[in-house]
Design a protein around this motif. Structure first.
Motif, PDB file in Angstrom:
ATOM      1  N   ALA A   1       7.240  -0.997   5.552  1.00  0.00           N
ATOM      2  CA  ALA A   1       6.389  -0.100   4.774  1.00  0.00           C
ATOM      3  C   ALA A   1       5.570   0.820   5.682  1.00  0.00           C
ATOM      4  O   ALA A   1       4.374   0.639   5.856  1.00  0.00           O
ATOM      5  CB  ALA A   1       5.456  -0.945   3.892  1.00  0.00           C
ATOM      6  N   PRO A   2       6.237   1.802   6.290  1.00  0.00           N
ATOM      7  CA  PRO A   2       5.516   2.657   7.233  1.00  0.00           C
ATOM      8  C   PRO A   2       4.523   3.606   6.555  1.00  0.00           C
ATOM      9  O   PRO A   2       4.726   4.007   5.412  1.00  0.00           O
ATOM     10  CB  PRO A   2       6.640   3.462   7.900  1.00  0.00           C
ATOM     11  CG  PRO A   2       7.734   3.501   6.905  1.00  0.00           C
ATOM     12  CD  PRO A   2       7.652   2.190   6.150  1.00  0.00           C
ATOM     13  N   THR A   3       3.465   3.920   7.282  1.00  0.00           N
ATOM     14  CA  THR A   3       2.521   4.958   6.877  1.00  0.00           C
ATOM     15  C   THR A   3       2.930   6.235   7.612  1.00  0.00           C
ATOM     16  O   THR A   3       2.944   6.238   8.849  1.00  0.00           O
ATOM     17  CB  THR A   3       1.085   4.565   7.287  1.00  0.00           C
ATOM     18  OG1 THR A   3       0.764   3.347   6.621  1.00  0.00           O
ATOM     19  CG2 THR A   3       0.084   5.643   6.916  1.00  0.00           C
TER      20      THR A   3
ATOM     21  N   VAL B   1      -0.946  -2.295  -1.549  1.00  0.00           N
ATOM     22  CA  VAL B   1       0.114  -3.107  -0.934  1.00  0.00           C
ATOM     23  C   VAL B   1       0.416  -4.338  -1.789  1.00  0.00           C
ATOM     24  O   VAL B   1       1.580  -4.752  -1.918  1.00  0.00           O
ATOM     25  CB  VAL B   1      -0.270  -3.470   0.529  1.00  0.00           C
ATOM     26  CG1 VAL B   1      -1.250  -4.624   0.587  1.00  0.00           C
ATOM     27  CG2 VAL B   1       0.955  -3.788   1.355  1.00  0.00           C
TER      28      VAL B   1
ATOM     29  N   ARG C   1       5.169  -8.201   9.132  1.00  0.00           N
ATOM     30  CA  ARG C   1       4.513  -6.977   9.612  1.00  0.00           C
ATOM     31  C   ARG C   1       3.752  -7.294  10.881  1.00  0.00           C
ATOM     32  O   ARG C   1       3.789  -8.417  11.390  1.00  0.00           O
ATOM     33  CB  ARG C   1       3.577  -6.447   8.521  1.00  0.00           C
ATOM     34  CG  ARG C   1       2.531  -7.450   8.110  1.00  0.00           C
ATOM     35  CD  ARG C   1       1.779  -6.994   6.861  1.00  0.00           C
ATOM     36  NE  ARG C   1       0.844  -8.026   6.423  1.00  0.00           N
ATOM     37  CZ  ARG C   1       0.230  -8.025   5.254  1.00  0.00           C
ATOM     38  NH1 ARG C   1       0.429  -7.051   4.400  1.00  0.00           N
ATOM     39  NH2 ARG C   1      -0.607  -8.996   4.943  1.00  0.00           N
TER      40      ARG C   1
ATOM     41  N   LEU D   1      -2.428  -6.876  10.906  1.00  0.00           N
ATOM     42  CA  LEU D   1      -2.710  -7.028   9.476  1.00  0.00           C
ATOM     43  C   LEU D   1      -2.908  -8.478   9.053  1.00  0.00           C
ATOM     44  O   LEU D   1      -3.129  -8.765   7.875  1.00  0.00           O
ATOM     45  CB  LEU D   1      -1.595  -6.369   8.653  1.00  0.00           C
ATOM     46  CG  LEU D   1      -1.610  -4.838   8.814  1.00  0.00           C
ATOM     47  CD1 LEU D   1      -0.346  -4.217   8.251  1.00  0.00           C
ATOM     48  CD2 LEU D   1      -2.839  -4.235   8.159  1.00  0.00           C
TER      49      LEU D   1
ATOM     50  N   GLU E   1       4.251   4.285   2.632  1.00  0.00           N
ATOM     51  CA  GLU E   1       2.840   4.019   2.314  1.00  0.00           C
ATOM     52  C   GLU E   1       1.987   5.248   2.609  1.00  0.00           C
ATOM     53  O   GLU E   1       1.236   5.298   3.576  1.00  0.00           O
ATOM     54  CB  GLU E   1       2.368   2.782   3.073  1.00  0.00           C
ATOM     55  CG  GLU E   1       3.140   1.551   2.624  1.00  0.00           C
ATOM     56  CD  GLU E   1       2.361   0.250   2.704  1.00  0.00           C
ATOM     57  OE1 GLU E   1       1.538   0.093   3.623  1.00  0.00           O
ATOM     58  OE2 GLU E   1       2.596  -0.621   1.846  1.00  0.00           O
TER      59      GLU E   1
ATOM     60  N   ARG F   1      10.672  -6.241   3.406  1.00  0.00           N
ATOM     61  CA  ARG F   1      10.429  -4.791   3.340  1.00  0.00           C
ATOM     62  C   ARG F   1       9.840  -4.299   4.661  1.00  0.00           C
ATOM     63  O   ARG F   1       9.316  -5.058   5.475  1.00  0.00           O
ATOM     64  CB  ARG F   1       9.530  -4.431   2.168  1.00  0.00           C
ATOM     65  CG  ARG F   1       8.251  -5.227   1.937  1.00  0.00           C
ATOM     66  CD  ARG F   1       7.302  -5.243   3.037  1.00  0.00           C
ATOM     67  NE  ARG F   1       5.931  -5.441   2.652  1.00  0.00           N
ATOM     68  CZ  ARG F   1       4.915  -5.171   3.459  1.00  0.00           C
ATOM     69  NH1 ARG F   1       5.121  -4.757   4.691  1.00  0.00           N
ATOM     70  NH2 ARG F   1       3.667  -5.364   3.083  1.00  0.00           N
TER      71      ARG F   1
ATOM     72  N   TYR G   1      -5.683   0.392   0.717  1.00  0.00           N
ATOM     73  CA  TYR G   1      -4.475  -0.256   1.228  1.00  0.00           C
ATOM     74  C   TYR G   1      -4.307  -1.644   0.600  1.00  0.00           C
ATOM     75  O   TYR G   1      -3.218  -2.018   0.160  1.00  0.00           O
ATOM     76  CB  TYR G   1      -4.551  -0.348   2.757  1.00  0.00           C
ATOM     77  CG  TYR G   1      -3.658  -1.415   3.321  1.00  0.00           C
ATOM     78  CD1 TYR G   1      -2.266  -1.292   3.252  1.00  0.00           C
ATOM     79  CD2 TYR G   1      -4.189  -2.580   3.886  1.00  0.00           C
ATOM     80  CE1 TYR G   1      -1.440  -2.292   3.731  1.00  0.00           C
ATOM     81  CE2 TYR G   1      -3.374  -3.585   4.364  1.00  0.00           C
ATOM     82  CZ  TYR G   1      -2.000  -3.440   4.284  1.00  0.00           C
ATOM     83  OH  TYR G   1      -1.187  -4.437   4.739  1.00  0.00           O
TER      84      TYR G   1
HETATM   85  N1  GLU Z   1       1.603   0.749   6.132  1.00  0.00           N
HETATM   86  C1  GLU Z   1       1.175  -0.217   7.102  1.00  0.00           C
HETATM   87  C2  GLU Z   1       1.411   0.329   8.494  1.00  0.00           C
HETATM   88  O1  GLU Z   1       2.188   1.249   8.672  1.00  0.00           O
HETATM   89  C3  GLU Z   1       1.895  -1.528   6.967  1.00  0.00           C
HETATM   90  C4  GLU Z   1       1.407  -2.266   5.789  1.00  0.00           C
HETATM   91  C5  GLU Z   1       2.048  -3.607   5.564  1.00  0.00           C
HETATM   92  O2  GLU Z   1       3.118  -3.873   6.131  1.00  0.00           O
HETATM   93  O3  GLU Z   1       1.479  -4.380   4.790  1.00  0.00           O
HETATM   94  O4  GLU Z   1       0.786  -0.162   9.414  1.00  0.00           O
END
Ligand code: GLU
Length: 315
Positions: free
Chosen positions: A7-9, A197, A211, A215, A41, A5, A193
């Motif tokens: 998962a952009p914020t 997540v 990612r 993180l 996200e 996946r 978060y």
């Molecule tokens: N939403 C997070 C971001 O844009 C990524 C979170 C993830 O990949 O676990 O930095």
């Protein structure tokens, strides 16, 4: 079936750094004939905007990436937008509570700083929480509850260290108690978060979480949440970041890094993808190439293990 996946914020325009993570996550899944899921996200409603979410979809499509499930096309595990999944996060909290893994925390920001236990929290999160509210008696809780709505913290299991093998960054070890007990729901009701997540990746049957390296130190927390919630943790892969010429993580202040800015001035997606692939060690020269053409030769082991310093490209 492997499932990855991105998962952009949606808190700003997608830029070279996010796009590179998206490209690598997409190539990783497509090279394994896996499914690729897009998730928005937007749990942090103060920072997220619908217009950035829409632009992210446009940017990703323009780059030549596609997804099998996502906020715009739905799928088996819809919805794929965090702000529409708040009930699920509450269900997660109930499960954690039933497992005895939650407690209310009445500390203010100032309390937390002054009681911060030694020596540090996780690099990404500031000082470790000292556990002040962990052992309050029921009477103490009741007295504090008269004056303040608490946040909810996840109680790290005593003495439990976390080890895992990262698919890019290698063997990882985090000592017991690393980072301290962390917030899963803020006093204002916002789910964290870490909680959202984990609920999302578990519900959406994600097998590979690829990612950015920033993180990596959230991962032990997430692994402990998977355990407490009774879910199986996925594989984790953390890609070293792109840094600007000043050695700091590529960000808006470096200027000219928004994907939409390249598109608006007529750069072709192939030139941009070629540049992203080149700085990621996937091709020898920054020549124009489509994302699809990169699938057959994709090799995770060619991704540099250290942050890559780049100049903002003039494409
Ligand atoms: N939403 C997070 C971001 O844009 C990524 C979170 C993830 O990949 O676990 O930095």
């Amino acid at each position: 079936m492997r499932r990855g996946r991105f998962a952009p914020t949606p808190s700003g325009k997608m830029h070279l750094g996010n796009a590179r993570t998206a490209l690598i996550a997409w190539l990783h899944m497509r090279s394994l004939n896996g499914e690729f899921i897009l998730r928005m996200e937007d749990i942090d409603t103060e920072r997220s905007r619908q217009k950035w979410a829409e632009l992210a979809l446009l940017d990703l499509r323009w780059l030549g990436l596609d997804w099998d499930e996502g906020p715009d096309i739905g799928g088996r595990y819809a919805p794929y937008t965090q702000s529409e999944r708040l009930d699920r996060y509450e269900e997660g909290l109930l499960k954690l509570e039933a497992a005895g893994a939650l407690y209310p925390c009445y500390c203010s920001r100032a309390d937390i700083l002054s009681a911060a236990s030694a020596p540090h929290g996780l690099p990404s999160e500031g000082p470790a929480y000292a556990g002040t509210c962990r052992h309050l008696t029921a009477a103490e809780r009741a007295a504090k509850a008269l004056h303040k709505t608490p946040s909810l913290r996840f109680a790290l299991p005593e003495g439990r260290e976390v080890r895992f093998e990262d698919g890019i960054a290698g063997s990882q070890y985090f000592a017991a108690g690393s980072g301290g007990d962390f917030v899963v729901r803020r006093a204002d009701g916002l789910h964290s978060y870490q909680l959202s997540v984990v609920m999302d990746d578990a519900d959406m049957k994600i097998t590979d979480v690829l990612r950015g390296y920033d993180l990596l130190d959230s991962t032990p927390r997430q692994i402990l949440l998977y355990e407490a919630l009774g879910f199986q943790a996925p594989e984790f892969l953390h890609v070293p970041l792109l840094n600007g010429p000043d050695g700091k993580r590529l960000a808006k202040r470096h200027g000219g890094i928004a994907i939409s800015a390249f598109r608006e001035r007529g750069t072709t997606p192939e030139r941009l993808v070629g540049w992203l692939a080149h700085v990621s060690g996937l091709i020898d020269r920054p020549e124009a190439v489509s994302a699809t053409e990169l699938i057959h030769s994709f090799d995770l082991s060619s991704i540099p293990r250290e942050p890559v310093v780049v100049d903002v490209p003039d494409l």
